[in-house]
Design an enzyme around this catalytic site. Structure first.
Site, PDB file in Angstrom:
ATOM      1  N   GLU A 176       0.840  -1.197   0.000  1.00  0.00           N
ATOM      2  CA  GLU A 176       0.000   0.000   0.000  1.00  0.00           C
ATOM      3  C   GLU A 176       0.881   1.255   0.000  1.00  0.00           C
ATOM      4  O   GLU A 176       1.922   1.284   0.632  1.00  0.00           O
ATOM      5  CB  GLU A 176      -0.877   0.026   1.257  1.00  0.00           C
ATOM      6  CG  GLU A 176      -1.836  -1.133   1.401  1.00  0.00           C
ATOM      7  CD  GLU A 176      -3.113  -0.958   0.607  1.00  0.00           C
ATOM      8  OE1 GLU A 176      -3.163  -0.053  -0.250  1.00  0.00           O
ATOM      9  OE2 GLU A 176      -4.054  -1.718   0.852  1.00  0.00           O
ATOM     10  N   LYS A 188     -14.962  -8.170   2.619  1.00  0.00           N
ATOM     11  CA  LYS A 188     -13.874  -7.206   2.548  1.00  0.00           C
ATOM     12  C   LYS A 188     -14.065  -6.365   1.306  1.00  0.00           C
ATOM     13  O   LYS A 188     -14.329  -6.889   0.225  1.00  0.00           O
ATOM     14  CB  LYS A 188     -12.507  -7.913   2.486  1.00  0.00           C
ATOM     15  CG  LYS A 188     -11.339  -6.948   2.492  1.00  0.00           C
ATOM     16  CD  LYS A 188     -11.174  -6.296   3.854  1.00  0.00           C
ATOM     17  CE  LYS A 188     -10.319  -5.038   3.780  1.00  0.00           C
ATOM     18  NZ  LYS A 188     -11.029  -3.900   3.149  1.00  0.00           N
ATOM     19  N   THR A 189     -13.950  -5.066   1.476  1.00  0.00           N
ATOM     20  CA  THR A 189     -14.061  -4.139   0.356  1.00  0.00           C
ATOM     21  C   THR A 189     -12.674  -3.759  -0.158  1.00  0.00           C
ATOM     22  O   THR A 189     -11.654  -3.987   0.498  1.00  0.00           O
ATOM     23  CB  THR A 189     -14.787  -2.857   0.786  1.00  0.00           C
ATOM     24  OG1 THR A 189     -14.068  -2.268   1.881  1.00  0.00           O
ATOM     25  CG2 THR A 189     -16.211  -3.151   1.220  1.00  0.00           C
ATOM     26  N   GLY A 190     -12.658  -3.140  -1.338  1.00  0.00           N
ATOM     27  CA  GLY A 190     -11.422  -2.606  -1.898  1.00  0.00           C
ATOM     28  C   GLY A 190     -11.754  -1.474  -2.843  1.00  0.00           C
ATOM     29  O   GLY A 190     -12.841  -1.438  -3.422  1.00  0.00           O
TER      30      GLY A 190
END
Length: 310
Positions: A189, A257-259
């Site tokens: 990240e 889970k989001t992204g």
């Protein structure tokens, strides 16, 4: 693009519009607009159901919202379904359950490890880190980092967990061990969220993500304790209120889970439970070719409603 199978049954515009209405959308395309896209599935995946009505509804959504969409649906007591399910999409934060899962697979029963604090500094903090950026001690346990990464999608926590397992390539290897060989993580990240069209780095397919999440949460391929701990964190996710959760009614429990990333990428993936019904693994991934595209959370919610309605 893959030409439509000429032997497939024709779908009426009325049935497509009915599905879109159930999703809260109206397609912005004319009757003669028939972009020939069909569902794609990964090589070696389970047979998928033929759902021309849902295919057409997703094509109309793509046109009306200027998106490319990938969907994989498994379980729920029905045949699997895929739409562009074997195509590559940027993963963004969908990698975080894999990072935590890999760590749990190795050390789930090591209570001392999960309680031991890990030191980090201001130089480690990156954007979109609501939990780690608020620290006053600059020390967090792996348990706290996993909670931050999975429930709040904290990017610094994600990087620190990657450091614990040996870096992005460890996620690639762990995914392959679960049978997901199209999944790769190359960067940390926030670089992994660039989502540049045509760049295969940090990508997966909807079928691969469905395979991974199902293996971890339902099949317990990394162990029962891994499944239980991942499920606990993902059932209490705080980031999907405008995506999957906006497309579901109160009868569902969701571990997801989001992204999100550049070029308007928004994703959501997880497992749905209802009483007395086989769990459903649902993955929705999107991409665009526009660097100025904004996040279209409502598109993910609408696709969720389409899948549920179908």
């Amino acid at each position: 693009m893959t030409p439509r199978d000429a032997t497939a049954p024709l779908v009426s515009r009325r049935s497509v519009l009915a599905l879109l209405a159930a999703a809260g959308l109206t397609a912005a395309c004319s009757p003669q607009d028939t972009d020939p896209v069909v569902a794609a599935t990964a090589s070696g995946s389970a047979p998928t159901a033929a759902r021309p009505d849902l295919d057409e509804a997703l094509r109309d959504l793509e046109r009306s919202r200027a998106l490319t969409v990938g969907v994989s649906v498994r379980g729920g007591g029905r045949a699997d379904y895929g739409y562009r399910a074997g195509e590559r999409f940027p993963m963004c934060s969908l990698f975080k359950p894999l990072a935590v899962g890999a760590l749990l697979a190795d050390r789930a029963y090591d209570d001392a490890y999960w309680a031991r604090e890990i030191a980090f500094g201001p130089e480690d903090v990156v954007e979109n880190s609501p939990v780690t950026s608020a620290t006053t001690t600059w020390r967090m346990t792996p348990t706290q980092l996993a909670d931050a990464a999975l429930r709040f999608s904290d990017n610094t926590a994600g990087n620190l967990l990657l450091r614990e397992i040996g870096g992005p390539t460890a996620v690639t290897s762990f995914a392959a061990s679960l049978g997901a060989r199209a999944t790769r993580l190359d960067r940390i990240e926030p670089q992994l969220n660039e989502a540049t069209p045509g760049d295969d780095r940090d990508t997966s397919t909807p079928d691969d993500v469905a395979r991974i999440y199902g293996a971890l949460l339902l099949e317990r391929r990394a162990g029962a304790l891994t499944a239980a701990r991942l499920g606990d964190w993902m059932l209490r996710s705080t980031t999907s209120g405008k995506r999957f959760r906006a497309g579901l009614d109160g009868t569902y429990e969701l571990a997801d889970k989001t992204g999100a990333g550049g070029y308007g990428v928004v994703n959501d993936a997880g497992v749905l439970w209802r009483p007395a019904v086989e769990p459903t693994t649902l993955v929705v991934m999107t991409r665009t070719d526009s660097p100025s595209a904004t996040w279209d959370d409502e598109a993910v919610a609408a696709i969720t409603r389409l899948v549920v309605a179908s």
